[in-house]
Design an enzyme around this catalytic site. Structure first.
Site, PDB file in Angstrom:
ATOM      1  N   ARG A 146      60.825   7.121  68.795  1.00  0.00           N
ATOM      2  CA  ARG A 146      60.843   6.628  67.417  1.00  0.00           C
ATOM      3  C   ARG A 146      60.336   7.647  66.405  1.00  0.00           C
ATOM      4  O   ARG A 146      60.617   7.519  65.225  1.00  0.00           O
ATOM      5  CB  ARG A 146      60.111   5.297  67.321  1.00  0.00           C
ATOM      6  N   GLU A 174      49.150   3.218  80.515  1.00  0.00           N
ATOM      7  CA  GLU A 174      48.376   2.046  80.897  1.00  0.00           C
ATOM      8  C   GLU A 174      48.551   1.740  82.390  1.00  0.00           C
ATOM      9  O   GLU A 174      47.596   1.375  83.070  1.00  0.00           O
ATOM     10  CB  GLU A 174      48.813   0.853  80.051  1.00  0.00           C
TER      11      GLU A 174
END
Length: 181
Positions: free
Chosen positions: A69, A106
């Protein structure tokens, strides 16, 4: 100018949607699709970034966008500033000789890479992405810039998720965010 900036911030904020429990339960996903669909809101994002850069980093030579993005906002900003834009991608997505760095996600690990000749030693760069969460991807991009001996002036994001403290991982780099949640 201050009134225009405030109006632009409201427009940006109003074009970010929240989706609870996406991509999994307990996550509140911030969706920038309406912002991209609305030309006035997208222009407001670039106006705000441009104003920040011209005021604080007139010496910037290159905008570095993060996969994927950062590629949406970075080229528009670079064009406005009259400077170049380069890509930091996920490992294996760029042709030619690349430099890479591994980083923690994560739930696992990833690698980011940049073409070896994309940034010259000493070149003054700003990094851009849509979101700062835990800071892993932006930190990896900063590490790539160090490997290439570039001077990182700062990082910019549309959205910062403050509760995840990603900004702490990026210290001492400055981070400019348009919207904080």
């Amino acid at each position: 100018m201050a009134a225009r900036s405030e109006s632009n911030l409201q427009l940006v904020h109003g074009n970010i949607r929240a989706f609870p429990d996406f991509p999994k339960k307990g996550i509140l996903f911030r969706d920038i699709c309406p912002l991209l669909k609305n030309p006035k809101a997208l222009t407001a994002v670039i106006d705000l970034f441009e104003e920040h850069v011209r005021k604080n980093y007139p010496e910037v030579e290159l905008i570095v966008g993060l996969d994927a993005r950062g590629f949406l906002f970075g080229p528009l900003l670079a064009q406005r500033l009259g400077i170049g834009f380069v890509l930091v991608r996920k490992k294996g997505k760029l042709p030619g000789t690349t430099v890479s760095v591994a980083y923690d996600l994560e739930y696992g690990k990833a690698e980011a890479e940049i073409q070896e000749d994309a940034v010259a030693p000493g070149q003054k760069v700003l990094l851009i992405d849509d979101l700062l969460a835990t800071g892993g991807t932006l930190f990896a991009a900063c590490e790539l810039m160090k490997k290439l001996q570039a001077e990182v002036l700062g990082c910019m994001v549309v959205i910062e998720l403050q509760e995840l403290n990603g900004i702490d991982k990026l210290k001492p780099q400055s981070v400019f965010s348009l919207v904080q949640y």
